[in-house]
Design a protein around this motif. Structure first.
Motif, PDB file in Angstrom:
ATOM      1  N   UNK A 309       0.835  -1.187   0.000  1.00 25.38           N
ATOM      2  CA  UNK A 309       0.000   0.000   0.000  1.00 25.38           C
ATOM      3  C   UNK A 309       0.876   1.247   0.000  1.00 25.38           C
ATOM      4  N   UNK A 310       0.276   2.362  -0.390  1.00 26.85           N
ATOM      5  CA  UNK A 310       0.974   3.628  -0.316  1.00 26.85           C
ATOM      6  C   UNK A 310       2.240   3.654  -1.151  1.00 26.85           C
ATOM      7  N   UNK A 311       3.324   4.174  -0.565  1.00 25.08           N
ATOM      8  CA  UNK A 311       4.586   4.290  -1.298  1.00 25.08           C
ATOM      9  C   UNK A 311       5.136   2.937  -1.714  1.00 25.08           C
ATOM     10  N   UNK A 312       4.882   1.889  -0.918  1.00 19.63           N
ATOM     11  CA  UNK A 312       5.347   0.553  -1.289  1.00 19.63           C
ATOM     12  C   UNK A 312       4.649   0.078  -2.562  1.00 19.63           C
ATOM     13  N   UNK A 313       3.371   0.380  -2.687  1.00 24.95           N
ATOM     14  CA  UNK A 313       2.643   0.008  -3.891  1.00 24.95           C
ATOM     15  C   UNK A 313       3.144   0.800  -5.089  1.00 24.95           C
ATOM     16  N   UNK A 314       3.407   2.089  -4.904  1.00 30.13           N
ATOM     17  CA  UNK A 314       3.931   2.906  -6.000  1.00 30.13           C
ATOM     18  C   UNK A 314       5.324   2.428  -6.409  1.00 30.13           C
ATOM     19  N   UNK A 315       6.138   2.036  -5.431  1.00 30.61           N
ATOM     20  CA  UNK A 315       7.466   1.508  -5.746  1.00 30.61           C
ATOM     21  C   UNK A 315       7.366   0.220  -6.547  1.00 30.61           C
ATOM     22  N   UNK A 316       6.370  -0.616  -6.231  1.00 30.68           N
ATOM     23  CA  UNK A 316       6.158  -1.839  -7.009  1.00 30.68           C
ATOM     24  C   UNK A 316       5.823  -1.499  -8.456  1.00 30.68           C
ATOM     25  N   UNK A 317       4.949  -0.539  -8.653  1.00 33.03           N
ATOM     26  CA  UNK A 317       4.590  -0.130 -10.010  1.00 33.03           C
ATOM     27  C   UNK A 317       5.795   0.459 -10.742  1.00 33.03           C
ATOM     28  N   UNK A 318       6.667   1.147 -10.003  1.00 35.99           N
ATOM     29  CA  UNK A 318       7.872   1.708 -10.618  1.00 35.99           C
ATOM     30  C   UNK A 318       8.842   0.616 -11.065  1.00 35.99           C
ATOM     31  N   UNK A 319       8.751  -0.564 -10.453  1.00 38.65           N
ATOM     32  CA  UNK A 319       9.602  -1.697 -10.851  1.00 38.65           C
ATOM     33  C   UNK A 319       8.971  -2.523 -11.972  1.00 38.65           C
ATOM     34  N   UNK A 320       7.704  -2.265 -12.290  1.00 37.83           N
ATOM     35  CA  UNK A 320       6.958  -3.094 -13.232  1.00 37.83           C
ATOM     36  C   UNK A 320       7.123  -2.600 -14.663  1.00 37.83           C
ATOM     37  N   UNK A 321       7.426  -3.522 -15.549  1.00 40.17           N
ATOM     38  CA  UNK A 321       7.435  -3.156 -16.962  1.00 40.17           C
ATOM     39  C   UNK A 321       6.002  -3.067 -17.489  1.00 40.17           C
ATOM     40  N   UNK A 322       5.143  -4.017 -17.063  1.00 43.12           N
ATOM     41  CA  UNK A 322       3.730  -4.003 -17.442  1.00 43.12           C
ATOM     42  C   UNK A 322       2.898  -4.189 -16.178  1.00 43.12           C
ATOM     43  N   UNK A 323       1.891  -3.357 -16.012  1.00 47.20           N
ATOM     44  CA  UNK A 323       0.968  -3.474 -14.875  1.00 47.20           C
ATOM     45  C   UNK A 323      -0.410  -3.833 -15.415  1.00 47.20           C
ATOM     46  N   UNK A 324      -0.990  -4.906 -14.867  1.00 49.04           N
ATOM     47  CA  UNK A 324      -2.309  -5.368 -15.301  1.00 49.04           C
ATOM     48  C   UNK A 324      -3.387  -4.740 -14.435  1.00 49.04           C
TER      49      UNK A 324
END
Length: 375
Positions: A309-324
């Motif tokens: 959640x929060x910044x951790x979730x945004x950091x995950x998206x920043x590591x993702x090449x494709x987000x579903x």
């Protein structure tokens, strides 16, 4: 114009209560800061309910304020800043009335439908007759008496106009969700090392409300390297079967039997978890569909991770090449989820369902990739 946006819903309350306590503990001076400074600190953590709505209105020349009224430390700071008795923090109705009286807004934007019913709408009208109430619909529709009582409703996509008008709304406007830009500088940069990700709830145990999300995720995890970070309550028991799933299956079966025998209950315009949905733009499952009995974590244990959640979730998206992305089925033909804006803001290629309003937000095929079905 003076605008007060009231926010009562607290997503993932247990997770965020721990984070808020840690933030206050690590920054002692925060406990003595003003109420808006405390909310700004939550925004820097990426708190999903402090989304900069009022900041955007202030940029447009309005005297606007957000108020996260459910958080005890924000309540205490607000009362202290306005020289009000601390005891008002102990009761929702007393605190809300005090907040309206202190700020004297021209318009109240009510983020959670029915929030002011705890104060008493009639009392609010009597004591503050010039204040307008506007409901902010932000996800699944909540259609009850509060819709007709309000002066207007703002919905996240055009598909909901007729739904709210039929429920008695006086005026219905469209105001899309968006991403809170001030959170961006606080996201840690890292390698884009995840091929395909999903973050959120899988729909497991949620009945027909998110039935197709689970089906899509299961199919994608079978065919692709998709990894999921899930906020599900999906603890499996004997043979991998979850009691949550059993309850969901029973509720769905009973709801279908009820509709066949006596029809839908009079006046029902929305459904809770496990209930079928036949209203508005919602996507309903096929008659043969039954809620799954096993969570994704039991089927794909190496590729399902705890929710972020929060910044951790945004950091995950920043590591993702494709987000579903797959929105709730109760949202139907509507790109109303925040995730489509969060994923694109973090630079991930967004793979999302095609809806009638998706082109209002993105250039399809250039900024996002849209799909029609799981194939």
């Amino acid at each position: 114009m003076r605008i007060l946006r009231l926010q009562g819903y607290h997503p993932h309350a247990v997770v965020w209560e721990a984070r808020i306590a840690a933030a206050v503990s690590s920054t002692p001076e925060l406990a003595d800061a003003g109420w808006e400074a405390q909310q700004d600190a939550l925004a820097r953590l990426g708190h999903p309910a402090v989304d900069g709505f009022a900041a955007a209105l202030r940029d447009r020349g309005h005297d606007a304020h957000d108020l996260q009224f459910k958080l005890p430390h924000v309540r205490r700071a607000f009362l202290a800043e306005h020289d009000l008795p601390p005891a008002l923090a102990d009761d929702d109705a007393d605190f809300l009335r005090a907040a309206v009286d202190a700020l004297r807004p021209d318009v109240i934007l009510e983020r959670d439908h029915g929030l002011l019913r705890s104060v008493g709408v009639a009392r609010l009208r009597r004591e503050f007759p010039t204040v307008s109430r506007v409901l902010l619909h932000h996800a699944v529709p909540h259609l009850d008496a509060t819709v007709a009582e309000a002066d207007g409703v703002l919905v996240v996509c055009p598909a909901y106009r007729s739904t709210y008008a039929a429920a008695g709304a006086r005026r219905v406007g469209v105001l899309a969700n968006a991403f809170y830009v001030p959170a961006l500088p606080h996201v840690r940069a890292g390698p884009r090392d995840l091929a395909l990700t999903f973050s959120g709830r899988s729909g497991f145990g949620g009945g027909s409300g998110k039935w197709s999300r689970y089906e899509h995720l299961h199919e994608l995890m079978t065919r692709t390297p998709l990894e999921c970070w899930l906020g599900d309550d999906d603890k499996a028991t004997v043979l991998g079967v979850s009691p949550l799933a059993v309850r969901s299956r029973v509720r769905t079966t009973l709801a279908r039997l009820h509709r066949r025998v006596v029809g839908p209950p009079p006046g029902v315009t929305s459904a809770g978890p496990g209930d079928a949905t036949d209203h508005g733009p919602a996507r309903t499952p096929p008659e043969a569909w039954r809620p799954p009995l096993r969570p994704l974590s039991a089927r794909f244990p190496g590729r399902v991770h705890p929710g972020v959640h929060g910044l951790d979730m945004l950091a995950l998206l920043a590591r993702s090449r494709v987000a579903f992305n797959r929105g709730p089925d109760r949202e139907g033909d509507c790109s109303g989820t925040f995730r489509i804006f969060e994923a694109t803001a973090m630079g991930a290629a967004l793979l999302t369902e095609r809806t009638s309003d998706l082109g209002d937000h993105f250039a399809i095929g250039e900024e996002v990739v849209a799909y029609r079905d799981v194939d």
